[in-house]
Design a protein around this motif. Structure first.
Motif, PDB file in Angstrom:
ATOM      1  N   LEU A   1      -6.762  30.105 -20.535  1.00 25.65           N
ATOM      2  CA  LEU A   1      -5.896  29.363 -19.624  1.00 25.65           C
ATOM      3  C   LEU A   1      -6.240  27.881 -19.662  1.00 25.65           C
TER       4      LEU A   1
ATOM      5  N   SER B   1       2.198  25.056 -20.586  1.00 28.04           N
ATOM      6  CA  SER B   1       2.688  25.075 -19.209  1.00 28.04           C
ATOM      7  C   SER B   1       2.290  26.383 -18.543  1.00 28.04           C
ATOM      8  N   ARG B   2       2.530  26.470 -17.241  1.00 27.78           N
ATOM      9  CA  ARG B   2       2.298  27.728 -16.532  1.00 27.78           C
ATOM     10  C   ARG B   2       3.127  28.831 -17.158  1.00 27.78           C
ATOM     11  N   GLU B   3       4.355  28.532 -17.537  1.00 30.03           N
ATOM     12  CA  GLU B   3       5.232  29.544 -18.137  1.00 30.03           C
ATOM     13  C   GLU B   3       4.678  30.023 -19.473  1.00 30.03           C
TER      14      GLU B   3
ATOM     15  N   LEU C   1       1.800  32.448 -18.685  1.00 32.54           N
ATOM     16  CA  LEU C   1       2.295  33.729 -18.174  1.00 32.54           C
ATOM     17  C   LEU C   1       2.991  34.531 -19.271  1.00 32.54           C
TER      18      LEU C   1
ATOM     19  N   ILE D   1      -7.659  22.397 -16.013  1.00 32.47           N
ATOM     20  CA  ILE D   1      -7.215  23.043 -14.789  1.00 32.47           C
ATOM     21  C   ILE D   1      -8.222  22.775 -13.677  1.00 32.47           C
TER      22      ILE D   1
ATOM     23  N   LEU E   1      -3.395  30.552 -10.264  1.00 36.49           N
ATOM     24  CA  LEU E   1      -2.909  30.914 -11.592  1.00 36.49           C
ATOM     25  C   LEU E   1      -3.370  32.320 -11.979  1.00 36.49           C
TER      26      LEU E   1
ATOM     27  N   ASP F   1      -1.295  34.887 -10.266  1.00 37.53           N
ATOM     28  CA  ASP F   1      -0.003  35.013 -10.950  1.00 37.53           C
ATOM     29  C   ASP F   1      -0.128  35.916 -12.174  1.00 37.53           C
ATOM     30  N   CYS F   2      -1.215  35.725 -12.934  1.00 36.37           N
ATOM     31  CA  CYS F   2      -1.432  36.525 -14.142  1.00 36.37           C
ATOM     32  C   CYS F   2      -1.655  37.995 -13.805  1.00 36.37           C
TER      33      CYS F   2
END
Length: 328
Positions: A202, A208-210, A213, A252, A260, A263-264
């Motif tokens: 990560l 990006s976050r997208e 993911l 990060i 984050l 989310d994962c």
């Protein structure tokens, strides 16, 4: 990093599937990994390929601190590692963990000799074999060899470095393989007794976050047995460390990492075992001023984040189609 909600960080009450807990269930007690460097090296560092390895990689190739100087005999490494774990933690059950560099980077006959030699030193206390490697260091012969150790009653894990499911990112960090190579390696390793885990990083440059993911989604779709999350750390001597010192790289923040990770985890199937949530780099190799998250605090923060959402691992997961499960 602040924890604003009940942590529930006991493994038996966790909101995500902790690997350590599952090992206790399967083996009846805590299991410890004994990491070794068997001198396999890495094909991505060889002349004429890439730029001397992945841009984030430490010169030591992630060797455990107690392995000693490069070239230390396997027997001596294991003696040190087993003695340390037995003395400090009263440990009694172990996995032999070929940790450094690419631990299938040799012909099957040589791999068998090295694996057998290490396992013999631990006797019945070795309950499993773990090899960390690259997707382009896996073939049918090596997969069959690893499955043979499962036939002997050992729990066998193969940890494959994916890092990102974005080919653009893999090129940028000099991985030397693409996502398709990872999918092929997973297919070769779909043999009885082999458990495959993916390494995901990560915070890689440009992601990006997208993007991050999407990498988790690939692991989820393929139904892998485990995952290791690494937050990007700066190892002295790596190319990314040089970029950071020039002001060309952002990391990060510690406060953003639990969100984050939550989310994962929501996107992973409940059965996927989470082996770790953050990187572990020896202080001597770590570039200041980067501060590694306190592991216990990070785990509590992730639990608290999931608690605050009323969610857990798998909350946002869906059953993959047959095509997705094959990586198509």
């Amino acid at each position: 990093m602040q924890v604003a909600a009940p942590s529930h960080d006991r493994e038996d009450e966790s909101r995500f599937n902790r690997h350590a807990r599952r090992l206790r269930e399967r083996h009846g007690a805590r299991v410890w990994r004994v990491g070794v460097d068997a001198g396999f090296g890495c094909p991505n560092r060889s002349a004429g390929r890439g730029e001397g390895g992945c841009s984030y990689c430490a010169p030591s190739g992630s060797a455990a601190p107690y392995t000693g100087e490069p070239g230390t005999e396997l027997e001596e490494q294991l003696g040190r590692g087993l003695a340390f774990l037995r003395h400090r933690y009263n440990a009694g059950l172990f996995f032999l963990y070929f940790q450094a560099f690419s631990s299938t980077n040799a012909p099957p006959d040589r791999l068998r000799r090295i694996y057998d030699s290490g396992l013999a030193q631990g006797g019945d206390q070795f309950r499993g074999l773990v090899v960390s490697t690259r997707p382009d260091c896996v073939d049918e012969g090596k997969a069959a060899l690893l499955a043979g150790y499962a036939d002997r009653g050992l729990e066998v894990w193969v940890e494959l470095g994916l890092q990102s499911a974005n080919d653009r990112t893999l090129r940028a960090i000099g991985r030397g393989h693409d996502v398709a190579a990872f999918v092929r390696a997973c297919s070769l390793l779909r043999l009885p007794g082999i458990r495959v885990a993916a390494h995901l990083m990560l915070g890689l440059p440009g992601e990006s976050r997208e993007d991050m993911l999407a990498s988790v989604d690939l692991v989820a779709q393929m139904g892998l047995a485990g995952v290791k999350f690494h937050d990007l750390q700066l190892a002295r001597g790596s190319r990314l460390a040089a970029e950071y010192e020039l002001g060309e790289l952002a990391l990060i923040s510690r406060n953003a990492l639990p969100v984050l990770l939550a989310d994962c985890l929501e996107r992973l199937p409940p059965s996927c075992e989470v082996i770790r949530l953050c990187a572990d780099i020896p202080p001597v190799e770590r570039l200041a001023p980067r501060q590694v998250p306190d592991k216990a605090l990070l785990y509590r923060a992730v639990e608290a984040e999931l608690h605050s959402r009323g969610s857990r691992q798998g909350s946002a997961w869906r059953e993959p189609t047959p095509e997705e499960a094959r990586g198509n």
